[in-house]
Design an enzyme around this catalytic site. Structure first.
Site, mmCIF file in Angstrom:
data_model
loop_
_atom_site.group_PDB
_atom_site.id
_atom_site.type_symbol
_atom_site.label_atom_id
_atom_site.label_comp_id
_atom_site.label_asym_id
_atom_site.label_seq_id
_atom_site.Cartn_x
_atom_site.Cartn_y
_atom_site.Cartn_z
ATOM 1 N N SER A 144 -76.316 17.440 -10.517
ATOM 2 C CA SER A 144 -75.437 17.248 -9.360
ATOM 3 C C SER A 144 -74.577 16.024 -9.593
ATOM 4 C CB SER A 144 -76.294 17.046 -8.095
ATOM 5 O OG SER A 144 -75.500 16.629 -7.003
ATOM 6 N N TYR A 158 -83.276 12.752 -3.640
ATOM 7 C CA TYR A 158 -82.531 13.841 -4.282
ATOM 8 C C TYR A 158 -81.666 13.299 -5.418
ATOM 9 C CZ TYR A 158 -79.242 17.703 -4.886
ATOM 10 O OH TYR A 158 -78.474 18.706 -5.419
#
Length: 252
Positions: A144, A158
């Site tokens: 990501s 995350y």
């Protein structure tokens, strides 16, 4: 030398979101698919859709909780046996649960860490066992843009797991330099899926179809690393790395 076509592609977390979207893109390219996720009913529905739209391809499915590490190895080997060989593994399964540290949400933060990194490690191990035996293959980890910097609130753990995953991919890539095995870390920007469909004000977000089409194109190039969609993230990523934390706090 021209790169060989990756005919048989395994995707984890394939029952919805980016996983299902990438499955549709690769099916349209005529690839055989090995799809796994926890929700078998959704995989069955997806398989019916893919085979109907793309006659001639093979779609194998298997229920899999990637935090069951032994099951990861069994499932990957089962897929390889059924299809003859796995040419590409897309490590996609992941979670976005969590909260600011110290606010009583350790269980959620731990679940995200275990799914996004430890379970991803198991998937990479299982994939690399197959690829080393075959002396060929393409390992893809879906990281990501969050991997670029730390983040706050629900994104803290995350972002940390995605940074770890990107670094893991780089280490594996260094380990197999000079072999027929390729390793890619793909860094999606903000792509609209069920997970974030109710979140307002997300910068540079694209719809799922656009995002998954860009993901498939990037994966097919087999780069060491890529930001997806290329515009604007290839431009933003270097700036993101050096932006003051106070500025990032306002937008992430």
């Amino acid at each position: 030398m021209p790169r060989s076509v990756r005919s048989n592609i395994l995707i984890t977390g394939a029952s919805s979101g980016l996983g299902a979207g990438m499955a549709r893109e690769f099916a349209a390219r005529g690839r055989n698919l090995a799809l796994c996720a926890r929700r078998l009913d959704q995989l069955e529905t997806l398989r019916e859709e893919l085979v109907a739209a793309n006659p001639g391809i093979r779609v194998a499915i298997h229920s899999l909780d990637v935090t069951d590490h032994d099951a990861v190895f069994r499932t990957f080997r089962s897929f390889a046996s059924g299809l003859g060989q796995i040419d590409r593994v897309v490590v996609n399964a992941g979670l976005g649960k969590g909260a600011s540290l110290g606010t009583g949400r350790f269980a959620a933060n731990r679940e995200t860490a275990e799914t996004n990194f430890v379970a991803a490690l198991a998937q990479c191990e299982a994939a690399m066992e197959l690829f080393r035996e075959q002396n060929s293959g393409h390992l893809v980890v879906i990281s990501s843009v969050a991997a670029l910097r730390g983040a706050r609130r629900a994104q803290t753990v995350y972002a940390a797991t995605k940074a770890g995953l990107s670094t893991l991919a780089e280490g594996v890539r260094m380990d197999v330099v000079g072999t027929p095995i390729r390793v890619s870390a793909i860094h999606p920007g903000y792509i609209r899926t069920a997970i974030n469909e109710k979140v307002a004000g997300v910068p540079f977000i694209v719809d799922a179809e656009t995002g998954c089409r860009a993901l498939a194109r990037a994966i097919e190039r087999e780069p060491a690393t890529a930001y997806v969609p290329g515009w604007p993230w290839r431009l933003i990523a270097p700036l993101y790395r050096i932006a003051p934390a106070a500025l990032l706090r306002k937008i992430v």
